[in-house]
Design a protein around this motif. Structure first.
Motif, PDB file in Angstrom:
ATOM      1  N   GLU A   1     -17.573  -4.085  12.238  1.00 48.94           N
ATOM      2  CA  GLU A   1     -17.838  -4.807  13.484  1.00 48.94           C
ATOM      3  C   GLU A   1     -17.115  -6.146  13.501  1.00 48.94           C
ATOM      4  OE1 GLU A   1     -22.026  -5.195  13.767  1.00 48.94           O
ATOM      5  OE2 GLU A   1     -22.398  -3.038  13.939  1.00 48.94           O
ATOM      6  N   ARG A   2     -17.006  -6.756  12.325  1.00 48.39           N
ATOM      7  CA  ARG A   2     -16.297  -8.031  12.224  1.00 48.39           C
ATOM      8  C   ARG A   2     -15.777  -8.178  10.809  1.00 48.39           C
ATOM      9  NH1 ARG A   2     -19.714 -13.303  12.501  1.00 48.39           N
ATOM     10  NH2 ARG A   2     -19.602 -13.026  10.243  1.00 48.39           N
ATOM     11  N   GLY A   3     -14.636  -8.771  10.668  1.00 48.69           N
ATOM     12  CA  GLY A   3     -14.074  -8.996   9.349  1.00 48.69           C
ATOM     13  C   GLY A   3     -12.986  -7.993   9.008  1.00 48.69           C
ATOM     14  N   ASP A   4     -12.657  -7.942   7.731  1.00 48.75           N
ATOM     15  CA  ASP A   4     -11.547  -7.134   7.264  1.00 48.75           C
ATOM     16  C   ASP A   4     -12.008  -6.241   6.117  1.00 48.75           C
ATOM     17  OD1 ASP A   4      -8.664  -6.442   7.070  1.00 48.75           O
ATOM     18  OD2 ASP A   4      -8.866  -7.377   5.109  1.00 48.75           O
ATOM     19  N   LEU A   5     -11.670  -4.955   6.172  1.00 49.86           N
ATOM     20  CA  LEU A   5     -12.002  -3.990   5.130  1.00 49.86           C
ATOM     21  C   LEU A   5     -10.805  -3.070   4.964  1.00 49.86           C
ATOM     22  CD1 LEU A   5     -14.248  -2.937   3.225  1.00 49.86           C
ATOM     23  CD2 LEU A   5     -14.889  -1.338   5.039  1.00 49.86           C
ATOM     24  N   ARG A   6     -10.263  -2.999   3.731  1.00 48.10           N
ATOM     25  CA  ARG A   6      -9.050  -2.222   3.534  1.00 48.10           C
ATOM     26  C   ARG A   6      -9.014  -1.603   2.143  1.00 48.10           C
ATOM     27  NH1 ARG A   6      -4.302  -6.282   4.314  1.00 48.10           N
ATOM     28  NH2 ARG A   6      -5.592  -6.761   6.140  1.00 48.10           N
ATOM     29  N   LEU A   7      -8.082  -0.641   1.998  1.00 48.69           N
ATOM     30  CA  LEU A   7      -7.865   0.006   0.705  1.00 48.69           C
ATOM     31  C   LEU A   7      -6.968  -0.863  -0.157  1.00 48.69           C
ATOM     32  CD1 LEU A   7      -7.131   3.663   1.886  1.00 48.69           C
ATOM     33  CD2 LEU A   7      -9.298   2.732   1.121  1.00 48.69           C
ATOM     34  N   ARG A   8      -7.227  -0.860  -1.443  1.00 51.12           N
ATOM     35  CA  ARG A   8      -6.412  -1.642  -2.348  1.00 51.12           C
ATOM     36  C   ARG A   8      -5.602  -0.766  -3.303  1.00 51.12           C
ATOM     37  NH1 ARG A   8      -9.737  -5.718  -5.894  1.00 51.12           N
ATOM     38  NH2 ARG A   8     -10.341  -3.739  -6.870  1.00 51.12           N
ATOM     39  N   ASP A   9      -6.164   0.372  -3.715  1.00 51.50           N
ATOM     40  CA  ASP A   9      -5.467   1.214  -4.682  1.00 51.50           C
ATOM     41  C   ASP A   9      -6.044   2.623  -4.609  1.00 51.50           C
ATOM     42  OD1 ASP A   9      -3.769   1.872  -6.860  1.00 51.50           O
ATOM     43  OD2 ASP A   9      -5.482   1.762  -8.201  1.00 51.50           O
ATOM     44  N   VAL A  10      -5.181   3.615  -4.800  1.00 52.81           N
ATOM     45  CA  VAL A  10      -5.589   5.020  -4.808  1.00 52.81           C
ATOM     46  C   VAL A  10      -5.015   5.652  -6.062  1.00 52.81           C
ATOM     47  CG1 VAL A  10      -5.519   7.228  -3.599  1.00 52.81           C
ATOM     48  CG2 VAL A  10      -5.580   5.103  -2.289  1.00 52.81           C
ATOM     49  N   ARG A  11      -5.876   6.329  -6.814  1.00 57.01           N
ATOM     50  CA  ARG A  11      -5.394   7.010  -8.013  1.00 57.01           C
ATOM     51  C   ARG A  11      -6.243   8.249  -8.274  1.00 57.01           C
ATOM     52  NH1 ARG A  11      -4.511   4.250 -12.652  1.00 57.01           N
ATOM     53  NH2 ARG A  11      -4.314   2.255 -11.587  1.00 57.01           N
ATOM     54  N   VAL A  12      -5.605   9.238  -8.920  1.00 55.89           N
ATOM     55  CA  VAL A  12      -6.273  10.470  -9.304  1.00 55.89           C
ATOM     56  C   VAL A  12      -6.788  10.322 -10.727  1.00 55.89           C
ATOM     57  CG1 VAL A  12      -6.012  12.952  -9.663  1.00 55.89           C
ATOM     58  CG2 VAL A  12      -4.813  11.837  -7.771  1.00 55.89           C
ATOM     59  N   GLU A  13      -8.098  10.590 -10.910  1.00 54.54           N
ATOM     60  CA  GLU A  13      -8.715  10.517 -12.221  1.00 54.54           C
ATOM     61  C   GLU A  13      -9.264  11.881 -12.607  1.00 54.54           C
ATOM     62  OE1 GLU A  13     -11.608   7.413 -12.104  1.00 54.54           O
ATOM     63  OE2 GLU A  13     -10.106   5.810 -11.908  1.00 54.54           O
ATOM     64  N   LYS A  14      -9.909  11.930 -13.759  1.00 55.25           N
ATOM     65  CA  LYS A  14     -10.378  13.212 -14.282  1.00 55.25           C
ATOM     66  C   LYS A  14     -11.428  13.850 -13.382  1.00 55.25           C
ATOM     67  CE  LYS A  14     -12.450  15.324 -18.376  1.00 55.25           C
ATOM     68  NZ  LYS A  14     -12.992  15.088 -19.742  1.00 55.25           N
ATOM     69  N   ASP A  15     -12.335  13.032 -12.831  1.00 55.94           N
ATOM     70  CA  ASP A  15     -13.439  13.587 -12.039  1.00 55.94           C
ATOM     71  C   ASP A  15     -13.164  13.615 -10.547  1.00 55.94           C
ATOM     72  OD1 ASP A  15     -13.366  10.872 -11.973  1.00 55.94           O
ATOM     73  OD2 ASP A  15     -15.529  10.571 -12.093  1.00 55.94           O
TER      74      ASP A  15
END
Length: 410
Positions: free
Chosen positions: A381-395
């Motif tokens: 609704e207000r502010g900033d929300l974003r992705l920082r890093d994406v990685r594939v792990e074991k689970d």
């Protein structure tokens, strides 16, 4: 006659130097003279009154209580103060912990209703003491863990985020109407178990292969046949708010008969496997039926004269199909195109007509959509929300998130 113990009487008038000194003294008279009462150092005890009768001492509870109070009363004042301070501190700590547990429960219920979650999240308020933070309308940190969040076609196995420097809006711990979050960081997990259940329908399994690559292996039902599926997907960011998958290497194996790869390239489409092409070279009737189709002859690149000899002579047919390059040429035939012109020919080769009709509809976009793992973060609704890093792990796939100046509630 004299007695043997006879002592001759002495003459009272006759005294001499060695006479008896106690002569003439009566010992009983001296003992009587000593009886003058008890000595002065042992005074006589006066008789007690009849009403003051003796009774045994009482050893009941009152006596023990008086002795206990007496022992506590003998404690130093400083020690008493320390004991009281410890008791007061313990009471305040218990009250503070009760208040924070109550606030965590209320916050979990509010998030469950607001986000329409299937289960209540876990809320953990950091910092101590809590009551002084509420009085200041500021919390050091709040950690929220939300299980099973729906995101497009898949479910996020777990969303964990920690909010820092939370400013509260309300009149007290029981009347918090909203909050302003100066900073947040956390991660999102897409579990392979959930992907297997939701996308693979328990027939396709996903596993990690490096930092950004996922392997999909299993079976896919097509026209009543279970085809073996193989595909590779690369995970990538889609802007600052989402992730996307680039699905490649898609392949459907129809037993040992043929392999289907969606697309229009030379290596794509429906092609015989090496085993089935080798078997075709040994089966003269199937080879002769294949050479009777002009488009097949053109695709094989065999001269017309050689084809005419092979159709009329068993020896010529054996020489043609026995060449080392015939198997390779047969594997290069796109049977999808052949099925459009001669569906009965593929039936003779062992293909189901329903399967031949369904395979062309499994285009690359259709298969890629079935294996898509993408999702996007909700718009705040207000502010900033974003992705920082994406990685594939074991689970599974883990996505780091960050945000600032977010608002929750009114």
């Amino acid at each position: 006659m004299r007695s043997p113990h006879h002592i001759p009487a002495q003459d009272s008038t006759n005294t001499y130097e060695g006479s008896n000194p106690y002569e003439g003294l009566n010992p009983y008279e001296e003992l009587g003279a000593l009886d003058d009462g008890p000595p002065e150092e042992f005074p006589r005890r006066e008789p007690e009154d009849e009403g003051d009768a003796w009774s045994p001492p009482h050893h009941g509870r009152s006596g023990r209580r008086r002795r206990g109070r007496g022992r506590f009363g003998r404690l130093p004042f400083a020690l008493k103060a320390v004991c009281g301070l410890v008791a007061l501190t313990a009471f305040l700590v218990l009250a503070d912990r009760w208040a924070v547990l109550y606030a965590e429960h209320r916050a979990a219920d509010a998030l469950e209703d607001r986000l329409r979650l299937s289960a209540a999240p876990e809320v953990e308020i950091g910092g101590f003491p809590f009551l002084t933070q509420v009085a200041d309308k500021r919390l050091d940190s709040v950690r929220v863990t939300v299980p099973d969040v729906a995101a497009d076609r898949i479910s996020l196995a777990r969303v964990s985020a920690t909010a820092h420097d939370v400013r509260l809006a309300g009149d007290g711990p029981t009347d918090i109407r909203g909050a302003d979050i100066r900073g947040v960081d956390g991660d999102v997990l897409l579990s392979f178990d959930d992907l297997n259940r939701e996308l693979g329908a328990s027939q396709v399994t996903f596993s990690g292969d490096g930092r950004d690559r996922i392997l999909a292996r299993g079976t896919l039902p097509v026209a009543g046949h279970d085809l073996r599926l193989r595909a590779d997907a690369r995970i990538r960011r889609d802007g600052d708010r989402g992730i996307d998958t680039e699905v490649g290497g898609m392949r459907l194996d129809i037993g040992d008969l043929a392999t289907y790869r969606p697309g229009s390239g030379a290596s794509e489409g429906l092609h015989l496997t090496r085993e089935s092409a080798a078997a075709l070279s040994r089966e003269t009737q199937k080879a002769r039926a294949l050479l009777a189709v002009p488009s097949v002859v053109r695709a094989l690149g065999v001269p017309d004269a050689t084809v005419r000899d092979a159709l009329t002579s068993e020896a010529a047919l054996s020489r043609l199909t026995g060449r080392p390059d015939f198997i390779r040429q047969a594997m290069g035939l796109n049977l999808v195109d052949l099925a459009l012109e001669n569906p009965e020919l593929l039936q003779r080769l062992g293909f189901d007509p329903a399967l031949l009709d369904a395979l062309p509809r499994l285009t690359r976009p259709v298969l890629a959509d079935r294996l898509s793992l993408g999702f996007r973060l909700p718009e705040p609704e207000r502010g900033d929300l974003r992705l920082r890093d994406v990685r594939v792990e074991k689970d599974g796939i883990r996505v780091r998130i960050t945000g600032s100046d977010l608002a929750v509630g009114s």
